[in-house]
Design a protein around this motif. Structure first.
Motif, PDB file in Angstrom:
ATOM      1  N   LEU A  10       4.406  -8.923  -5.694  1.00 38.46           N
ATOM      2  CA  LEU A  10       4.799  -8.614  -7.297  1.00 38.46           C
ATOM      3  C   LEU A  10       3.590  -7.657  -7.757  1.00 38.46           C
ATOM      4  CD1 LEU A  10       5.982  -8.933 -10.026  1.00 38.46           C
ATOM      5  CD2 LEU A  10       4.103 -10.726 -10.483  1.00 38.46           C
ATOM      6  N   VAL A  11       4.258  -6.495  -7.719  1.00 41.02           N
ATOM      7  CA  VAL A  11       3.490  -5.111  -7.691  1.00 41.02           C
ATOM      8  C   VAL A  11       3.349  -4.947  -9.531  1.00 41.02           C
ATOM      9  CG1 VAL A  11       3.341  -2.846  -7.536  1.00 41.02           C
ATOM     10  CG2 VAL A  11       4.379  -4.340  -5.717  1.00 41.02           C
ATOM     11  N   CYS A  12       2.075  -4.726  -9.702  1.00 41.01           N
ATOM     12  CA  CYS A  12       1.748  -4.191 -10.953  1.00 41.01           C
ATOM     13  C   CYS A  12       1.457  -2.998 -11.026  1.00 41.01           C
ATOM     14  CB  CYS A  12       0.593  -5.168 -11.529  1.00 41.01           C
ATOM     15  SG  CYS A  12       0.863  -7.001 -12.068  1.00 41.01           S
ATOM     16  N   LEU A  13       1.952  -2.155 -11.537  1.00 45.16           N
ATOM     17  CA  LEU A  13       1.671  -0.667 -11.914  1.00 45.16           C
ATOM     18  C   LEU A  13       0.655  -0.778 -12.876  1.00 45.16           C
ATOM     19  CD1 LEU A  13       5.146   1.288 -11.568  1.00 45.16           C
ATOM     20  CD2 LEU A  13       3.347   0.813  -9.780  1.00 45.16           C
ATOM     21  N   VAL A  14      -0.534  -0.096 -12.874  1.00 42.55           N
ATOM     22  CA  VAL A  14      -1.563  -0.064 -13.931  1.00 42.55           C
ATOM     23  C   VAL A  14      -1.759   1.331 -14.227  1.00 42.55           C
ATOM     24  CG1 VAL A  14      -3.903  -0.742 -14.332  1.00 42.55           C
ATOM     25  CG2 VAL A  14      -2.326  -2.088 -12.885  1.00 42.55           C
ATOM     26  N   GLY A  15      -1.636   1.895 -15.507  1.00 36.70           N
ATOM     27  CA  GLY A  15      -2.033   3.208 -15.564  1.00 36.70           C
ATOM     28  C   GLY A  15      -1.492   3.562 -17.144  1.00 36.70           C
ATOM     29  N   ALA A  16      -2.312   4.364 -17.912  1.00 30.23           N
ATOM     30  CA  ALA A  16      -2.217   5.068 -19.155  1.00 30.23           C
ATOM     31  C   ALA A  16      -0.591   5.496 -19.395  1.00 30.23           C
ATOM     32  CB  ALA A  16      -3.135   5.743 -19.475  1.00 30.23           C
ATOM     33  N   SER A  17      -0.221   5.566 -20.529  1.00 27.80           N
ATOM     34  CA  SER A  17       0.853   6.089 -20.852  1.00 27.80           C
ATOM     35  C   SER A  17       0.933   7.636 -20.417  1.00 27.80           C
ATOM     36  CB  SER A  17       1.254   6.132 -22.242  1.00 27.80           C
ATOM     37  OG  SER A  17       2.594   6.809 -22.616  1.00 27.80           O
ATOM     38  N   GLY A  18       1.811   8.445 -19.561  1.00 23.81           N
ATOM     39  CA  GLY A  18       1.781   9.451 -18.910  1.00 23.81           C
ATOM     40  C   GLY A  18       1.033   9.508 -17.739  1.00 23.81           C
ATOM     41  N   SER A  19       0.589   8.335 -17.165  1.00 22.71           N
ATOM     42  CA  SER A  19      -0.084   8.419 -15.771  1.00 22.71           C
ATOM     43  C   SER A  19       0.925   8.697 -14.732  1.00 22.71           C
ATOM     44  CB  SER A  19      -0.938   7.389 -15.628  1.00 22.71           C
ATOM     45  OG  SER A  19      -0.193   5.953 -15.434  1.00 22.71           O
ATOM     46  N   GLY A  20       2.213   8.382 -14.918  1.00 24.34           N
ATOM     47  CA  GLY A  20       3.394   8.552 -13.979  1.00 24.34           C
ATOM     48  C   GLY A  20       3.975   7.269 -13.312  1.00 24.34           C
ATOM     49  N   LYS A  21       3.634   6.234 -14.092  1.00 28.28           N
ATOM     50  CA  LYS A  21       4.159   4.669 -13.527  1.00 28.28           C
ATOM     51  C   LYS A  21       5.824   4.947 -13.681  1.00 28.28           C
ATOM     52  CE  LYS A  21       2.638   2.575 -17.023  1.00 28.28           C
ATOM     53  NZ  LYS A  21       2.029   3.782 -17.790  1.00 28.28           N
ATOM     54  N   SER A  22       6.402   5.071 -14.489  1.00 25.96           N
ATOM     55  CA  SER A  22       8.017   5.238 -14.292  1.00 25.96           C
ATOM     56  C   SER A  22       8.557   6.187 -13.267  1.00 25.96           C
ATOM     57  CB  SER A  22       8.660   5.376 -15.577  1.00 25.96           C
ATOM     58  OG  SER A  22       8.183   4.484 -16.461  1.00 25.96           O
ATOM     59  N   THR A  23       7.722   7.320 -13.304  1.00 23.54           N
ATOM     60  CA  THR A  23       8.100   8.376 -12.271  1.00 23.54           C
ATOM     61  C   THR A  23       7.840   8.006 -10.800  1.00 23.54           C
ATOM     62  OG1 THR A  23       7.482   9.977 -13.608  1.00 23.54           O
ATOM     63  CG2 THR A  23       7.584  10.734 -11.135  1.00 23.54           C
ATOM     64  N   PHE A  24       6.699   7.154 -10.597  1.00 26.96           N
ATOM     65  CA  PHE A  24       6.228   6.577  -9.264  1.00 26.96           C
ATOM     66  C   PHE A  24       7.309   5.452  -8.878  1.00 26.96           C
ATOM     67  CE2 PHE A  24       3.810   3.670  -6.805  1.00 26.96           C
ATOM     68  CZ  PHE A  24       3.191   4.657  -5.915  1.00 26.96           C
ATOM     69  N   ALA A  25       7.739   4.439  -9.907  1.00 24.78           N
ATOM     70  CA  ALA A  25       8.586   3.593  -9.578  1.00 24.78           C
ATOM     71  C   ALA A  25       9.964   3.938  -8.980  1.00 24.78           C
ATOM     72  CB  ALA A  25       8.594   2.856 -10.754  1.00 24.78           C
ATOM     73  N   ALA A  26      10.479   4.967  -9.702  1.00 23.48           N
ATOM     74  CA  ALA A  26      11.784   5.341  -9.396  1.00 23.48           C
ATOM     75  C   ALA A  26      11.751   6.085  -8.099  1.00 23.48           C
ATOM     76  CB  ALA A  26      12.272   6.579 -10.504  1.00 23.48           C
ATOM     77  N   LYS A  27      10.488   6.812  -7.898  1.00 26.29           N
ATOM     78  CA  LYS A  27      10.510   7.470  -6.402  1.00 26.29           C
ATOM     79  C   LYS A  27      10.509   6.520  -5.213  1.00 26.29           C
ATOM     80  CE  LYS A  27       7.656  11.118  -4.232  1.00 26.29           C
ATOM     81  NZ  LYS A  27       6.223  11.605  -4.168  1.00 26.29           N
ATOM     82  N   TYR A  28       9.670   5.305  -5.336  1.00 26.65           N
ATOM     83  CA  TYR A  28       9.269   4.566  -4.221  1.00 26.65           C
ATOM     84  C   TYR A  28       9.836   3.288  -4.133  1.00 26.65           C
ATOM     85  CZ  TYR A  28       5.554   7.827  -3.552  1.00 26.65           C
ATOM     86  OH  TYR A  28       4.702   8.918  -3.392  1.00 26.65           O
TER      87      TYR A  28
END
Ligand code: CTP
Ligand code: MG
Length: 170
Positions: A10-28
């Protein structure tokens, strides 16, 4: 950085708004593996920005995450996870399903997050919110292991985030 993820994480992305979480998630990750708090706000309230829907959105998100983990599916939660309580709920859910709690922290410099924030129409909150989130993320780093995350990956430079690779391991 080569990020190794156990098959049932269960992967939790951790990061401020604009840190790129959704971009990272879509890529990987596959789109079906990613449960985003924004999307769930949309599903429960027809408005991804409706903060009053947050509690219901997370209830629905955690329910689906639990169903997926029960079925042995790797799952990613795309939410800021800046608050310890939010991370604790995810760790508890993972443990309940014998999944490995993993934190992938995206912490590019605050200025990077702020610059992206400035360019977005869909984020109505102030820059102060982003700054506070960024600060909270940095403060959280030394606690993540103790909070129960079995693996923690911290990516601080935009280049490191862009160049990361993900390998799934049994
Ligand atoms: N972005 C970018 N370059 C990157 C990563 C993101 O230009 N390497 C841009 C995205 O296109 C988006 C903005 O920065 O317009 C924010 O990225 P996003 O992945 O949406 O950030 P999140 O961390 O998901 O932000 P939020 O918590 O607000 O959803
Ligand atoms: Mg996002």
């Amino acid at each position: 950085m080569k990020i190794e993820l156990p098959d049932l994480s269960l992967v939790c992305l951790v990061g401020a708004s604009g840190s790129g979480k959704s971009t990272f998630a879509a890529k990987y990750f596959r789109s079906t593996e990613v449960l985003s708090s924004d999307a769930f706000r949309g599903w429960v309230a027809d408005d991804e920005a409706d903060q009053s829907a947050t509690e219901d959105a997370f209830e629905a998100l955690f329910h689906l995450a639990g169903v997926r983990l029960k079925r042995g599916r790797l799952t990613v939660i795309d939410a800021t996870h800046t608050r310890r309580e939010d991370r604790a709920k995810a760790v508890a859910l993972a443990r309940a399903h014998h999944a490995i709690p993993v934190a992938i922290v995206l912490a590019p410099p605050a200025d990077v997050c702020l610059e992206r924030h400035a360019g977005r129409e869909d984020r109505r909150f102030s820059t102060r919110v982003v700054r506070n989130q960024h600060r909270d993320v940095l403060r959280s780093l030394k606690h993540l292991r103790r909070e129960g995350f079995r693996h923690t990956w911290v990516l601080k430079e935009p280049e490191t985030i862009d160049a990361a690779t993900i390998a799934r391991v049994p």
